[in-house]
Design a protein around this motif. Structure first.
Motif, short mmCIF file in Angstrom:
data_model
loop_
_atom_site.label_atom_id
_atom_site.label_comp_id
_atom_site.label_asym_id
_atom_site.label_seq_id
_atom_site.Cartn_x
_atom_site.Cartn_y
_atom_site.Cartn_z
N THR A 178 0.85 -1.23 0.16
CA THR A 178 0.11 0.10 0.04
C THR A 178 0.85 1.33 -0.19
O THR A 178 0.26 2.32 -0.39
CB THR A 178 -0.99 0.15 1.22
OG1 THR A 178 -0.27 -0.18 2.41
CG2 THR A 178 -2.06 -1.22 1.16
N VAL A 179 2.16 1.02 0.49
CA VAL A 179 2.99 2.46 0.42
C VAL A 179 3.59 2.68 -1.10
O VAL A 179 4.29 3.47 -1.42
CB VAL A 179 4.03 2.34 1.48
CG1 VAL A 179 3.49 2.13 2.70
CG2 VAL A 179 5.10 1.24 1.21
N LYS A 180 3.31 1.83 -1.93
CA LYS A 180 4.05 2.04 -3.18
C LYS A 180 3.63 3.33 -3.88
O LYS A 180 2.45 3.48 -3.95
CB LYS A 180 3.57 0.72 -4.02
CG LYS A 180 4.16 0.90 -5.54
CD LYS A 180 3.75 -0.47 -6.52
CE LYS A 180 4.61 -0.22 -7.85
NZ LYS A 180 4.04 -1.11 -8.78
N GLY A 181 4.44 3.83 -4.50
CA GLY A 181 4.26 5.30 -4.92
C GLY A 181 4.03 6.47 -3.82
O GLY A 181 3.62 7.54 -4.41
N GLN A 182 4.18 6.21 -2.71
CA GLN A 182 3.89 7.36 -1.74
C GLN A 182 5.20 8.08 -1.50
O GLN A 182 6.22 7.69 -1.98
CB GLN A 182 3.41 6.73 -0.49
CG GLN A 182 2.10 6.32 -0.23
CD GLN A 182 1.67 5.67 1.02
OE1 GLN A 182 2.30 6.02 2.16
NE2 GLN A 182 0.62 4.99 1.08
N ALA A 183 5.05 9.23 -1.05
CA ALA A 183 6.15 10.07 -0.81
C ALA A 183 6.48 10.57 0.58
O ALA A 183 5.49 10.85 1.39
CB ALA A 183 6.15 11.51 -1.64
N VAL A 184 7.52 10.77 0.84
CA VAL A 184 7.96 11.23 2.27
C VAL A 184 9.06 12.28 2.04
O VAL A 184 9.88 12.47 1.52
CB VAL A 184 8.58 10.10 3.23
CG1 VAL A 184 9.44 10.65 4.30
CG2 VAL A 184 7.80 9.01 3.38
N ALA A 185 8.79 13.40 2.99
CA ALA A 185 9.73 14.76 2.98
C ALA A 185 10.66 14.32 4.01
O ALA A 185 10.28 14.19 5.28
CB ALA A 185 9.13 15.94 3.15
N ILE A 186 11.91 14.28 3.79
CA ILE A 186 12.99 13.88 4.83
C ILE A 186 13.71 15.09 5.16
O ILE A 186 14.50 15.75 4.10
CB ILE A 186 14.02 12.90 4.51
CG1 ILE A 186 13.06 11.39 4.24
CG2 ILE A 186 14.98 12.62 5.74
CD1 ILE A 186 13.90 10.23 3.70
N THR A 187 13.80 15.72 6.22
CA THR A 187 14.61 17.18 6.48
C THR A 187 15.72 16.71 7.48
O THR A 187 15.59 16.34 8.65
CB THR A 187 13.73 18.12 7.26
OG1 THR A 187 12.60 18.60 6.33
CG2 THR A 187 14.30 19.10 7.44
N LEU A 188 16.84 17.15 6.78
CA LEU A 188 18.22 17.10 7.69
C LEU A 188 18.80 18.42 7.84
O LEU A 188 19.22 19.12 6.96
CB LEU A 188 19.20 16.12 7.01
CG LEU A 188 18.62 14.76 6.69
CD1 LEU A 188 19.59 14.27 5.48
CD2 LEU A 188 18.56 14.09 7.89
N PRO A 189 18.80 18.71 9.26
CA PRO A 189 19.60 20.32 9.29
C PRO A 189 21.23 20.07 9.13
O PRO A 189 21.87 19.00 9.71
CB PRO A 189 19.38 20.66 10.90
CG PRO A 189 19.20 19.11 11.53
CD PRO A 189 18.48 18.30 10.19
N LEU A 190 21.79 20.97 8.35
CA LEU A 190 22.98 20.82 7.83
C LEU A 190 23.86 22.06 8.35
O LEU A 190 23.21 23.47 8.06
CB LEU A 190 23.53 20.81 6.41
CG LEU A 190 24.78 20.94 5.95
CD1 LEU A 190 25.71 19.77 6.30
CD2 LEU A 190 24.76 21.13 4.32
N THR A 191 24.67 22.17 9.23
CA THR A 191 25.36 23.13 9.79
C THR A 191 27.01 23.10 9.29
O THR A 191 27.63 22.01 9.44
CB THR A 191 25.43 23.18 11.31
OG1 THR A 191 24.04 23.37 11.69
CG2 THR A 191 26.03 24.54 11.81
#
Length: 202
Positions: A178-191
């Motif tokens: 059921t997760v096929k084709g779904q999207a996730v936003a992954i946020t990584l703080p870079l310093t």
């Protein structure tokens, strides 16, 4: 007259995972000033950090004069399937024109994942990272560790030198169809920050 300061560039890497699509976004970092001193003027150096995506090769700088966020796309060659991983990375280059010792270090913080369009994919994903000597090391599964609260720190980067931060996104083998084709936003703080070139601190 010499002024010692600790400089820091804050950026944001935002990754969207859509069956193997990974994108990176960074915000600006700028440090530049001019001071007048008889008999002439003295200009400070620029704190410039360049970013290059791997494997796409797309490049940008974190120092944007208009203050708008930079955008960098990572495009892994493989599809993200249950039980597999996709890889991408960012080459971070210390491009400062400052005189003397001006080493920097890059740090990536704990990722935050958000499902898009009401999906449930994020609970089946894990993100790992590692610092590497070259961009080709990103596609090698060895050395990755989960990106937790301590984050991931690079070694010291001298002027004109680079470090590579690699990312691995893994889809659980138990992920349902059921997760096929779904999207996730992954946020990584870079310093990216300046390391003091003086014994005992700045």
């Amino acid at each position: 007259m010499r002024v010692k300061r600790t400089l820091q560039a804050a950026g944001l890497i935002a990754a969207a995972v859509i069956l193997g699509l990974l994108a990176v976004q960074g915000t600006y970092a700028l440090w530049s000033a001019t001071a007048v001193a008889a008999p002439g003027s003295v200009s400070s150096a620029s704190f410039t950090v360049n970013l290059t995506a791997t494997p796409s090769g797309q490049a940008t700088t974190m120092t944007l004069p208009d203050g708008k966020p930079a955008s960098l796309a990572l495009t892994p060659a493989a599809a993200l399937l249950p039980g597999t991983s996709v890889y991408g990375g960012v080459v971070v280059t210390n491009s400062s024109d400052a005189g003397g010792t001006f080493n920097t270090a890059a740090t990536v913080g704990q990722p935050a994942m958000a499902n898009l369009s009401g999906g449930t994919l994020s609970q089946y994903l894990s993100v790992s990272g590692k610092a590497a000597a070259s961009a080709t090391d990103c596609s090698t599964a060895i050395g990755y560790a989960p990106l937790g609260a301590p984050g991931l720190a690079s070694p010291a980067v001298p002027k004109s030198g680079s470090t590579v931060l690699c990312f691995q996104v893994t889809l659980s083998p138990s992920a349902p169809s059921t997760v096929k084709g779904q999207a996730v936003a992954i946020t990584l703080p870079l310093t990216v920050r300046q390391l003091c070139g003086v014994p005992g601190g700045c």
